[in-house]
Design an enzyme around this catalytic site. Structure first.
Site, mmCIF file in Angstrom:
data_model
loop_
_atom_site.group_PDB
_atom_site.id
_atom_site.type_symbol
_atom_site.label_atom_id
_atom_site.label_comp_id
_atom_site.label_asym_id
_atom_site.label_seq_id
_atom_site.Cartn_x
_atom_site.Cartn_y
_atom_site.Cartn_z
ATOM 1 N N ALA A 61 1.189 -1.261 -0.132
ATOM 2 C CA ALA A 61 0.017 -0.304 0.314
ATOM 3 C C ALA A 61 1.070 1.078 -0.031
ATOM 4 O O ALA A 61 1.731 1.094 0.279
ATOM 5 C CB ALA A 61 -0.917 0.094 1.307
ATOM 6 N N GLY A 101 0.767 -5.197 0.763
ATOM 7 C CA GLY A 101 -0.420 -5.033 -0.093
ATOM 8 C C GLY A 101 0.370 -5.581 -1.288
ATOM 9 O O GLY A 101 -0.222 -6.779 -1.408
ATOM 10 N N GLU A 104 -0.403 -9.504 -0.242
ATOM 11 C CA GLU A 104 -1.803 -9.881 -0.243
ATOM 12 C C GLU A 104 -2.281 -10.221 -2.135
ATOM 13 O O GLU A 104 -2.868 -10.931 -1.834
ATOM 14 C CB GLU A 104 -2.471 -8.748 0.420
ATOM 15 N N GLU A 124 4.336 -5.053 6.749
ATOM 16 C CA GLU A 124 3.216 -4.214 7.715
ATOM 17 C C GLU A 124 3.303 -3.934 9.413
ATOM 18 O O GLU A 124 3.384 -2.525 10.121
ATOM 19 C CB GLU A 124 1.256 -4.314 7.724
HETATM 20 C C1 LIG Z 1 -6.787 2.275 5.008
HETATM 21 C C2 LIG Z 1 -6.086 1.559 3.700
HETATM 22 C C3 LIG Z 1 -6.733 -0.083 4.155
HETATM 23 C C4 LIG Z 1 -5.298 -0.440 3.236
HETATM 24 C C5 LIG Z 1 -5.357 -2.498 3.354
HETATM 25 C C6 LIG Z 1 -4.327 -2.444 4.067
HETATM 26 C C7 LIG Z 1 -2.820 -3.273 2.979
HETATM 27 C C8 LIG Z 1 -1.703 -3.339 4.092
HETATM 28 O O1 LIG Z 1 -1.872 -4.502 4.110
HETATM 29 C C9 LIG Z 1 -0.890 -2.065 4.205
HETATM 30 C C10 LIG Z 1 0.516 -2.351 3.527
HETATM 31 O O2 LIG Z 1 0.898 -2.947 2.778
HETATM 32 S S1 LIG Z 1 1.476 -1.103 4.176
HETATM 33 C C11 LIG Z 1 3.373 -1.183 2.780
HETATM 34 C C12 LIG Z 1 4.044 -2.081 3.667
HETATM 35 N N1 LIG Z 1 4.959 -2.198 3.085
HETATM 36 C C13 LIG Z 1 6.453 -2.198 3.293
HETATM 37 O O3 LIG Z 1 6.118 -1.580 4.319
HETATM 38 C C14 LIG Z 1 7.553 -1.935 2.776
HETATM 39 C C15 LIG Z 1 8.562 0.375 2.863
HETATM 40 N N2 LIG Z 1 9.253 0.103 1.772
HETATM 41 C C16 LIG Z 1 10.321 -0.588 1.873
HETATM 42 O O4 LIG Z 1 10.299 -1.673 2.473
HETATM 43 C C17 LIG Z 1 11.239 -0.142 0.771
HETATM 44 O O5 LIG Z 1 10.698 0.836 0.309
HETATM 45 C C18 LIG Z 1 11.707 -0.767 -0.353
HETATM 46 C C19 LIG Z 1 12.436 -2.708 0.116
HETATM 47 C C20 LIG Z 1 10.628 -1.676 -0.833
HETATM 48 C C21 LIG Z 1 12.698 -0.745 -1.172
HETATM 49 O O6 LIG Z 1 13.563 -0.182 -0.685
HETATM 50 P P1 LIG Z 1 14.702 0.791 -1.681
HETATM 51 O O7 LIG Z 1 16.605 1.062 -0.001
HETATM 52 O O8 LIG Z 1 15.107 0.133 -2.732
HETATM 53 O O9 LIG Z 1 13.783 1.900 -1.370
HETATM 54 P P2 LIG Z 1 13.730 3.589 -0.724
HETATM 55 O O10 LIG Z 1 14.524 4.614 -0.421
HETATM 56 O O11 LIG Z 1 13.546 2.783 0.853
HETATM 57 O O12 LIG Z 1 12.235 3.439 -1.453
HETATM 58 C C22 LIG Z 1 12.184 4.594 -2.234
HETATM 59 C C23 LIG Z 1 11.311 4.863 -2.657
HETATM 60 O O13 LIG Z 1 9.997 4.782 -2.308
HETATM 61 C C24 LIG Z 1 9.156 5.130 -1.075
HETATM 62 N N3 LIG Z 1 8.549 3.993 -0.454
HETATM 63 C C25 LIG Z 1 8.810 2.836 -0.467
HETATM 64 N N4 LIG Z 1 8.240 1.795 -0.230
HETATM 65 C C26 LIG Z 1 6.971 2.830 0.101
HETATM 66 C C27 LIG Z 1 5.060 2.468 -0.267
HETATM 67 N N5 LIG Z 1 4.430 1.524 0.572
HETATM 68 N N6 LIG Z 1 4.433 3.465 -0.063
HETATM 69 C C28 LIG Z 1 5.470 4.823 -0.769
HETATM 70 N N7 LIG Z 1 6.225 4.956 -0.533
HETATM 71 C C29 LIG Z 1 6.858 3.597 -0.813
HETATM 72 C C30 LIG Z 1 10.632 5.771 -1.064
HETATM 73 O O14 LIG Z 1 10.289 6.760 0.396
HETATM 74 C C31 LIG Z 1 11.155 5.879 -1.132
HETATM 75 O O15 LIG Z 1 10.811 7.124 -2.284
HETATM 76 P P3 LIG Z 1 12.069 8.641 -2.027
HETATM 77 O O16 LIG Z 1 12.821 8.926 -0.659
HETATM 78 O O17 LIG Z 1 11.116 9.667 -2.256
HETATM 79 O O18 LIG Z 1 12.579 7.745 -3.337
#
Ligand SMILES: CCCCCCCC(=O)CC(=O)SCCNC(=O)CCNC(=O)[C@H](O)C(C)(C)COP(=O)(O)OP(=O)(O)OC[C@H]1O[C@@H](n2cnc3c(N)ncnc32)[C@H](O)[C@@H]1OP(=O)(O)O
Ligand SMILES: NC(=O)C1=CN([C@@H]2O[C@H](COP(=O)(O)OP(=O)(O)OC[C@H]3O[C@@H](n4cnc5c(N)ncnc54)[C@H](O)[C@@H]3O)[C@@H](O)[C@H]2O)C=CC1
Length: 754
Positions: A61, A101, A104, A124
């Protein structure tokens, strides 16, 4: 968005597209739903494949969206159900990441193919939530309760090979995953379409396809719909769950999400799927509005925001280029040097480790080797890459000549300015001019150290935290002459060591230790006034810190601070005769820590400090009756009336004085935003992440309240300048208590990067 495409073989491909990580924004979800409906309505489409753009399935998400008050539109849970209900087989082709998500969505698909390098997980919990799109109900049905609980309550990411072993994916491929997904979809089409054809040859083909897909005859997708599967039973489910709950609570330390994740999985073991989903929703909403989720999501973005560093003079990450570090050196193999060498080796950077003489070198070498052996054990098969017995990768010496060709040196000798300057002068003459010269000082002036060299632009502070191979924080301190390239290189180094680098300006104690001084000072003053170490530690630990100030100081060694105070002339032989016992330079001072050191009570290492231990080097702190009577005598001697101090006062005096110093730091431009201070405290000082860091916490308490309390304590203790409210805090309150993102625009210096 999600792109819909057809290929000739009747497989509709839905590609999630939302760079950089294909987060499931409302637009993406809408497009995914449209794609599914289109595929369903088109009779020529026989199967669907879902994949992600740019080699990434989806990071889940859109976290930014959670904080939006007006979040409306299609929900992910029902969409996952829609995928699962599809009469046409749906295959997930997972490349890169399938998290939250994203995973999921894949669990709603009937089949999952993953690339060997893909990583999956339900993280999450780490942002204060639970997998709220029915993940807590589907995952245990697929991989069993123990494995699902582990993944959901820890949020850990697992590699595709582990996912295959757990049964989370059906196939792992090394080649093109999308092609593999289409291939599987075509087999599934064959399986379904051949079901109704009766020729012997087709029945054989059909059997073959069923073996491939695991679907029984006449029911091609039924067993693939996870919501219809029963939970795999354990012989001792109840006992298993109660043990698991104890473990989860212990690790959570006041963080709500792990326990609610547990409750959601437990519901899956007790209730039918639909009721479990209902429970999952209730629990999700509790978390979403708990405040902890906001704090953890803030911390997530803060950690990324600090990568975009700027300095007061305008240098920034945008224009500075890091230089490659092919070989590094570490000087001093004491407590810190050992961990720093280990971190460098783990980052695959060849290291030269230097000590002052052979005896120290041998001790240091043994300690480093032990640390590396332990790291290798933890890494299992991957440990081969460390190769630390190879002298080309790790070399020990007492000869500075061995440092001629290194690209970067990290000095970690005793905290003594004269010694540090002597070392830097030597390095300046020996190292190549382009080499970066870093100091691990915990408080000393970087400019003064740099003044001993002929290229001060190459000198920078790299402040590691103990134990250096474990702690994630690297405070990076630029001096007046430090070049942007040196900062960029230090940031790059932090990344290579899997640490989080935070760039800050030069002042005594930098950011972390400077904010720590008033906190520790208040803790000791509270003892003078009536508290005991265990009272103060308990309040701080109940707040969520891993360890309170007295247990921490026993662990680090009371002698360290004693030496520093002696160096500053606050105690010891250089103290002018007639100095009042409890005053220095007109301010309140507590000699309590000095008195303990004079008694040889250095903490754990001597078996006695603020607590008593089972033996020298012991780890279990027990309240010490000797210390209690010592405190009473001390109060009698200095005519301090013992009073009862409640938890609120303990917490506020310790934390608000620390926060107050944070506002001074922001006003001076030592850090370019509150997120820097918060990332430092979460990663270097054990501040509870679910409280977002000290400055985020201040914003949740409300700045007017912090100001009022500081004013009250300051009036009660006029000889403690650290309790006098910062001018910047006052300014923010006068400006109407703006949200944290707007603080820096009120300072007139910098703007927030969040
Ligand atoms: C009321 C609503 C109901 C909804 C229902 C529930 C749904 C659910 O079950 C809830 C969810 O999915 S919550 C999200 C769960 N996912 C996460 O926690 C993954 C978070 N991201 C990571 O671990 C790393 O960014 C990752 C491993 C992916 C990549 O790592 P890297 O080191 O390669 O790169 P980063 O610098 O961390 O990320 C690159 C840019 O992407 C942005 N970003 C990452 N994940 C995001 C995400 N899930 N949502 C929005 N933006 C996200 C991150 O901020 C970064 O952005 P910039 O700093 O601007 O470049
Ligand atoms: N111990 C801690 O928790 C932290 C310490 N620091 C800082 O790190 C630095 C080192 O601290 P520790 O590792 O705790 O000290 P330590 O006393 O454990 O080790 C210092 C090492 O430097 C070596 N050394 C002294 N003079 C030398 C010379 N001329 N050439 C080569 N080696 C020499 C010593 O032999 C000793 O092994 C200090 O500046 C300290 O303030 C920073 C963060 C945390």
């Amino acid at each position: 968005m999600a792109q819909y495409a057809r290929n000739a073989a009747a497989v509709a491909v839905i590609r999630l597209r939302n760079p950089p990580v294909n987060a499931l924004s409302l637009t993406v979800l809408q497009a995914l739903e449209d794609g599914l409906k289109r595929a369903d309505a088109d009779p020529s489409v026989k199967a669907v494949m879902i994949c992600g753009e740019n080699g990434k399935f989806s990071a889940g998400a859109d976290i930014q969206g959670f904080s939006s008050p007006k979040r409306q539109g299609i929900a992910l849970g029902p969409l996952v159900s829609l995928i699962e209900r599809s009469e046409k087989p749906v295959v997930a082709a997972i490349e890169g990441i399938a998290l939250g998500g994203g995973l999921e969505v894949a669990l709603g698909c009937h089949f999952r193919v993953a690339h060997v390098q893909a990583r999956m997980g339900l993280p999450e919990v780490t942002i204060g939530l639970l997998p709220g799109a029915e993940g807590t109900q589907r995952l245990p049905r697929l991989i069993g309760v123990p494995a699902a609980l582990d993944l959901i309550t820890t949020g850990r990411h697992i590699p595709a090979t582990e996912a295959l072993k757990l049964g989370l994916v059906d196939e792992v491929v090394e080649e093109n995953t999308v092609e593999a997904g289409i291939r599987l979809a075509n087999k599934l089409i064959a399986s379904v379409s051949l079901e109704n054809v009766s020729s012997k040859e087709n029945r054989e083909l059909c059997k073959h396809a069923r073996i491939l897909t695991g679907c029984p005859a006449g029911q091609p997708l039924g067993p693939r719909r996870l919501s219809l599967k029963p939970i795999p039973r354990l012989p001792n489910m109840e006992a298993f769950l109660s043990e698991a709950l104890v473990k989860v609570k212990k690790q959570a330390r006041g963080c709500l999400a792990p326990e609610l994740c547990f409750q959601a999985v437990k519901a899956a073991t007790e209730q039918p799927f639909a009721d479990g989903v209902q429970r999952e929703r209730e629990l999700f909403n509790i978390l979403l509005t708990s405040g902890q989720a906001q704090a953890l999501q803030y911390a997530f973005f803060a950690e990324r925001a600090v990568q975009r560093w700027t300095t007061l003079s305008g240098a920034s990450w945008k224009s500075a280029s890091p230089q490659p570090i092919r070989r590094a050196a570490v000087i001093g193999l004491g407590t810190m040097g050992r961990g720093i060498v280990t971190s460098l080796v783990k980052a695959n950077i060849p290291v030269v480790a230097l000590e002052q003489d052979v005896e120290y070198l041998n001790t240091g070498r043994k300690a480093v080797m032990l640390l590396l052996e332990r790291e290798a054990m933890k890494m299992g098969q991957d440990a081969q890459s460390l190769d630390f017995h190879n002298p080309a990768r790790l070399q020990f010496t007492v000869d500075f000549d061995g440092l001629r060709d290194v690209d970067l040196v990290i000095e970690a000798v005793f905290e003594n300015m004269a010694l540090k300057k002597e070392i830097f002068k030597k390095l300046s003459g020996i190292c190549k001019p382009g080499a970066f010269l870093c100091t691990n000082t915990s408080a000393l002036n970087i400019d003064e150290i740099a003044s001993a060299t002929s290229h001060p632009q190459q000198v920078i502070g790299t402040h590691f935290f103990s134990p250096a191979h474990v702690m994630r924080l690297l405070e990076i301190i630029y001096g007046r002459h430090t070049s942007p390239a040196a900062i960029a290189t230090a940031m790059q180094l932090a990344k290579a060591m899997k640490k989080v680098g935070v760039v800050v300006g030069n002042c005594f104690g930098f950011v972390g230790n400077r904010m720590m001084f008033p906190y520790v000072q208040q803790a000791v003053f509270l003892l003078e006034e009536g508290s005991r170490p265990e009272n103060v530690d308990q309040v701080i630990e109940d707040f969520g810190f891993k360890i309170g100030p007295f247990r921490m100081s026993d662990l680090a060694g009371l002698d360290v601070g004693w030496r520093s105070r002696k160096g500053q002339g606050l105690t010891g032989a250089s103290l002018p005769p007639g100095t009042p016992a409890r005053q220095r330079h007109g301010r309140r001072y507590s000699p309590l820590p000095d008195l303990l050191c004079e008694q040889g009570r250095f903490g754990q290492k001597t078996g006695k400090g603020w607590y008593q231990y089972e033996k020298a080097g012991g780890r279990t702190a027990r309240p010490d009756p000797w210390l209690h009577s010592f405190l009473s005598e001390y109060r009698d001697t200095h005519q301090i009336k013992t009073r009862f101090i409640d938890q609120e006062e303990i917490l506020e005096r310790c934390l608000f004085s620390l926060i107050n110093e944070g506002f001074n730091i922001l006003a001076e431009g030592i850090a370019s935003g509150p997120e820097h201070l918060d990332v430092i405290y979460i990663n270097g000082y054990g501040w509870p992440k679910h409280k977002g860091g000290p400055m985020f916490y201040a914003s949740t308490v409300g700045l007017p309240r912090i100001l009022a309390k500081l004013q009250k304590y300051s009036e009660a203790h006029p000889d403690v300048p650290e309790l006098r409210p910062s001018a910047f805090l006052k300014k923010l309150v006068a400006a109407g208590n703006p949200p944290l993102k707007e603080w820096m625009s009120c300072s007139g210096s910098q703007s927030s990067k969040l």
